[in-house]
Scaffold this motif. Sequence first.
Motif, PDB file in Angstrom:
ATOM      1  N   SER A 441      10.486  -3.395  27.633  1.00 26.52           N
ATOM      2  CA  SER A 441      10.180  -2.858  26.306  1.00 26.52           C
ATOM      3  C   SER A 441      11.380  -2.791  25.365  1.00 26.52           C
ATOM      4  N   ALA A 442      12.425  -3.585  25.657  1.00 23.45           N
ATOM      5  CA  ALA A 442      13.600  -3.658  24.781  1.00 23.45           C
ATOM      6  C   ALA A 442      13.642  -5.032  24.121  1.00 23.45           C
ATOM      7  N   PRO A 443      13.036  -5.181  22.933  1.00 23.78           N
ATOM      8  CA  PRO A 443      13.020  -6.500  22.278  1.00 23.78           C
ATOM      9  C   PRO A 443      14.405  -6.916  21.797  1.00 23.78           C
ATOM     10  N   ASN A 444      14.618  -8.229  21.736  1.00 23.64           N
ATOM     11  CA  ASN A 444      15.932  -8.779  21.396  1.00 23.64           C
ATOM     12  C   ASN A 444      17.020  -8.017  22.143  1.00 23.64           C
ATOM     13  N   TYR A 445      16.857  -7.999  23.441  1.00 23.13           N
ATOM     14  CA  TYR A 445      17.720  -7.256  24.364  1.00 23.13           C
ATOM     15  C   TYR A 445      19.198  -7.506  24.056  1.00 23.13           C
ATOM     16  N   CYS A 446      19.936  -6.419  23.894  1.00 22.50           N
ATOM     17  CA  CYS A 446      21.374  -6.488  23.601  1.00 22.50           C
ATOM     18  C   CYS A 446      21.682  -7.271  22.327  1.00 22.50           C
ATOM     19  N   ASP A 447      20.706  -7.350  21.422  1.00 21.58           N
ATOM     20  CA  ASP A 447      20.870  -8.062  20.147  1.00 21.58           C
ATOM     21  C   ASP A 447      21.131  -9.552  20.320  1.00 21.58           C
ATOM     22  N   THR A 448      20.837 -10.107  21.482  1.00 25.41           N
ATOM     23  CA  THR A 448      21.186 -11.507  21.718  1.00 25.41           C
ATOM     24  C   THR A 448      20.080 -12.354  22.330  1.00 25.41           C
ATOM     25  N   ILE A 449      19.162 -11.771  23.084  1.00 19.74           N
ATOM     26  CA  ILE A 449      18.260 -12.573  23.915  1.00 19.74           C
ATOM     27  C   ILE A 449      17.083 -13.134  23.119  1.00 19.74           C
ATOM     28  N   GLY A 450      16.621 -12.419  22.107  1.00 24.25           N
ATOM     29  CA  GLY A 450      15.526 -12.922  21.278  1.00 24.25           C
ATOM     30  C   GLY A 450      14.147 -12.713  21.857  1.00 24.25           C
ATOM     31  N   ASN A 451      14.044 -11.959  22.942  1.00 20.43           N
ATOM     32  CA  ASN A 451      12.749 -11.705  23.577  1.00 20.43           C
ATOM     33  C   ASN A 451      11.910 -10.717  22.788  1.00 20.43           C
ATOM     34  N   LYS A 452      10.616 -10.724  23.033  1.00 13.53           N
ATOM     35  CA  LYS A 452       9.735  -9.671  22.549  1.00 13.53           C
ATOM     36  C   LYS A 452       9.778  -8.486  23.509  1.00 13.53           C
ATOM     37  N   GLY A 453       9.378  -7.327  23.023  1.00  4.81           N
ATOM     38  CA  GLY A 453       9.122  -6.184  23.887  1.00  4.81           C
ATOM     39  C   GLY A 453       7.627  -6.091  24.139  1.00  4.81           C
ATOM     40  N   ALA A 454       7.256  -5.320  25.174  1.00  9.75           N
ATOM     41  CA  ALA A 454       5.835  -5.163  25.485  1.00  9.75           C
ATOM     42  C   ALA A 454       5.567  -3.773  26.034  1.00  9.75           C
ATOM     43  N   LEU A 455       4.305  -3.392  25.970  1.00 10.23           N
ATOM     44  CA  LEU A 455       3.813  -2.179  26.607  1.00 10.23           C
ATOM     45  C   LEU A 455       2.413  -2.478  27.133  1.00 10.23           C
ATOM     46  N   ILE A 456       1.964  -1.633  28.041  1.00  5.67           N
ATOM     47  CA  ILE A 456       0.636  -1.813  28.642  1.00  5.67           C
ATOM     48  C   ILE A 456      -0.171  -0.536  28.442  1.00  5.67           C
ATOM     49  N   ASN A 457      -1.295  -0.640  27.762  1.00  8.14           N
ATOM     50  CA  ASN A 457      -2.222   0.484  27.639  1.00  8.14           C
ATOM     51  C   ASN A 457      -3.250   0.412  28.757  1.00  8.14           C
ATOM     52  N   ILE A 458      -3.458   1.526  29.441  1.00  7.00           N
ATOM     53  CA  ILE A 458      -4.368   1.583  30.575  1.00  7.00           C
ATOM     54  C   ILE A 458      -5.431   2.648  30.325  1.00  7.00           C
ATOM     55  N   THR A 459      -6.685   2.283  30.463  1.00  6.36           N
ATOM     56  CA  THR A 459      -7.801   3.193  30.249  1.00  6.36           C
ATOM     57  C   THR A 459      -8.175   3.882  31.563  1.00  6.36           C
ATOM     58  N   PRO A 460      -8.998   4.925  31.503  1.00  4.09           N
ATOM     59  CA  PRO A 460      -9.384   5.623  32.744  1.00  4.09           C
ATOM     60  C   PRO A 460     -10.050   4.711  33.778  1.00  4.09           C
ATOM     61  N   ASP A 461     -10.733   3.637  33.337  1.00  4.97           N
ATOM     62  CA  ASP A 461     -11.334   2.711  34.295  1.00  4.97           C
ATOM     63  C   ASP A 461     -10.381   1.578  34.681  1.00  4.97           C
ATOM     64  N   LEU A 462      -9.088   1.772  34.347  1.00  6.52           N
ATOM     65  CA  LEU A 462      -7.989   0.889  34.759  1.00  6.52           C
ATOM     66  C   LEU A 462      -8.063  -0.509  34.148  1.00  6.52           C
ATOM     67  N   LYS A 463      -8.582  -0.596  32.928  1.00  5.27           N
ATOM     68  CA  LYS A 463      -8.463  -1.835  32.177  1.00  5.27           C
ATOM     69  C   LYS A 463      -7.108  -1.858  31.473  1.00  5.27           C
ATOM     70  N   LEU A 464      -6.458  -3.030  31.499  1.00  4.63           N
ATOM     71  CA  LEU A 464      -5.123  -3.170  30.948  1.00  4.63           C
ATOM     72  C   LEU A 464      -5.164  -3.941  29.630  1.00  4.63           C
ATOM     73  N   ASP A 465      -4.441  -3.430  28.640  1.00  2.34           N
ATOM     74  CA  ASP A 465      -4.332  -4.093  27.343  1.00  2.34           C
ATOM     75  C   ASP A 465      -2.852  -4.185  26.986  1.00  2.34           C
ATOM     76  N   TYR A 466      -2.361  -5.407  26.773  1.00  2.00           N
ATOM     77  CA  TYR A 466      -0.946  -5.625  26.502  1.00  2.00           C
ATOM     78  C   TYR A 466      -0.697  -5.678  24.996  1.00  2.00           C
ATOM     79  N   LYS A 467       0.373  -5.024  24.571  1.00  2.00           N
ATOM     80  CA  LYS A 467       0.831  -5.146  23.193  1.00  2.00           C
ATOM     81  C   LYS A 467       2.257  -5.666  23.224  1.00  2.00           C
ATOM     82  N   THR A 468       2.550  -6.666  22.404  1.00  2.42           N
ATOM     83  CA  THR A 468       3.919  -7.152  22.289  1.00  2.42           C
ATOM     84  C   THR A 468       4.438  -6.866  20.887  1.00  2.42           C
ATOM     85  N   PHE A 469       5.742  -6.802  20.749  1.00  2.00           N
ATOM     86  CA  PHE A 469       6.333  -6.441  19.463  1.00  2.00           C
ATOM     87  C   PHE A 469       7.733  -7.020  19.357  1.00  2.00           C
ATOM     88  N   GLU A 470       8.146  -7.243  18.126  1.00  2.00           N
ATOM     89  CA  GLU A 470       9.488  -7.763  17.841  1.00  2.00           C
ATOM     90  C   GLU A 470      10.467  -6.599  17.661  1.00  2.00           C
TER      91      GLU A 470
END
Length: 491
Positions: A441-470
């Motif tokens: 979840s650390a986008p553009n890691y160390c200001d150099t890598i250029g990666n996106k960050g992400a998180l996972i939302n999980i519902t009570p029935d254990l469905k997973l929803d991914y969000k990515t961000f710059e």
Amino acid sequence: MTAEPNGAEEEITIEAKEKAEKAKEEANKLFQAKKFESAIEKYTLAIELNPNVAVYYANRSFAYIKTEAYGFAVADADKAVTIDPSYVKGYYRRAAANMALAKFKDALRDFRIVVKSAPGDKDAKAKLVECEKIVRKADFERAITVDTSKKSIADTLDINTMAVEPSYDGPKMEDDQISKDFVEAMMETFSKQTVVHRKFAFQIILAVRKMMLETESLVDITIPQDAKLTVCGDIHGQYYDLMNIFAINGLPSENNMYLFNGDFVDRGSFSVECILTLFAYKWLYPKSFFLTRGNHETDDMNKVYGFEGEVKAKFSQQMFELFSETFATLPLAHVINKKILVVHGGLFSKNDVTLEDIRKIDRFKKRQPDSEGIMCELLWSDPQLMPGRGPSKRGVGIQFGPDVTEDFLRRNNLDLLIRSHEVKDNGYVVEHNGKCITVFSAPNYCDTIGNKGALINITPDLKLDYKTFEAVPHPNIKPMAYASQFGGLFM
């Protein structure tokens, strides 16, 4: 992994040597473009074509350092100096990788060789002096540690004697209790590059420490029917990206639950702001906000990657020592709705580890993890594509294959492993036949890598929803700004 030099230098054709040089030049260009994994592939090709050239190994060692594969980096530097014992850069690369692994005495030996060979190198001399200080301090601390039951920093603090000066105009706690208004005002204060009063910072840390002392090493989480749980990976001191997570996914609350999966601090230069925000939310919402210990919530990492220096600069050495005590109380794993295991690093060198084994780890007895064993592997291990187990690219923990993951999950009646610990281009990756998910979840890691960050939302029935961000902008303070002489080694 690599072609091995065979003692006597191999006979290489002129054509192979030319192709190897071309591969090295292509690798160097990829390295300059910060495409480190691709650079490693090209350096590997150069080595396969001509395994007798020290610079190929040293260059690949540097690329491994950039990808945090410090174990591989040490191995390559070893090969470089074996091929050419006078090759100074090989010793420098090995020193850097050993510093990253907190193997300070090994690093010190190589820094001494570098300085002896290049006495006019001021940068190397400064790193040698700093490394000597760390080794002396560590030796002194070991010498005086004769009583493991000595009084903790927490027991020596008297919050009531800490006066809040009339000139202080930042957020204040009412009746020494955390509140939603205080936390949000504190975050706004941090965003303006101002810290809160040390009394309130100490209160936040002490409250979380007390809470964690009463928490098992494995924590069970149940998601209520009207709630969701968000799992976030490493944030590494990137405070403004943490604020962006809350902006796009909502502030923590009883129904908007969060689990931050370790590596809250180090590298990024706003680690104090990150950890105090996370700790404050843990105090505010103890049953819906969760924190896992990562490999960077340890003293050795904090000495090298900046957190100790940052706390001392913004507050005091005493506060760093309290953070250290509190990091040692953090749980090592979480199980969501009895089906999803969440750990920072990964799985184990043994086949028979159970959830109960994790639950029974006495993390209070051994504040800092050893270099092997269940606790170490929880913090350091990584998945690999091939079946079975392999040596860690990091030099600590292990690498585990899809069969290891499936066997562990089956024996413990689990469906899924979620872990963090590795930067990913898209912020997350699903591996091991869908059974192992890495979230970072650390986008553009160390200001150099250029990666996106992400998180996972999980519902009570254990469905997973991914969000990515710059990444979002942050004040002009570079990563590793508080890491003394060693910041440049790992950037």
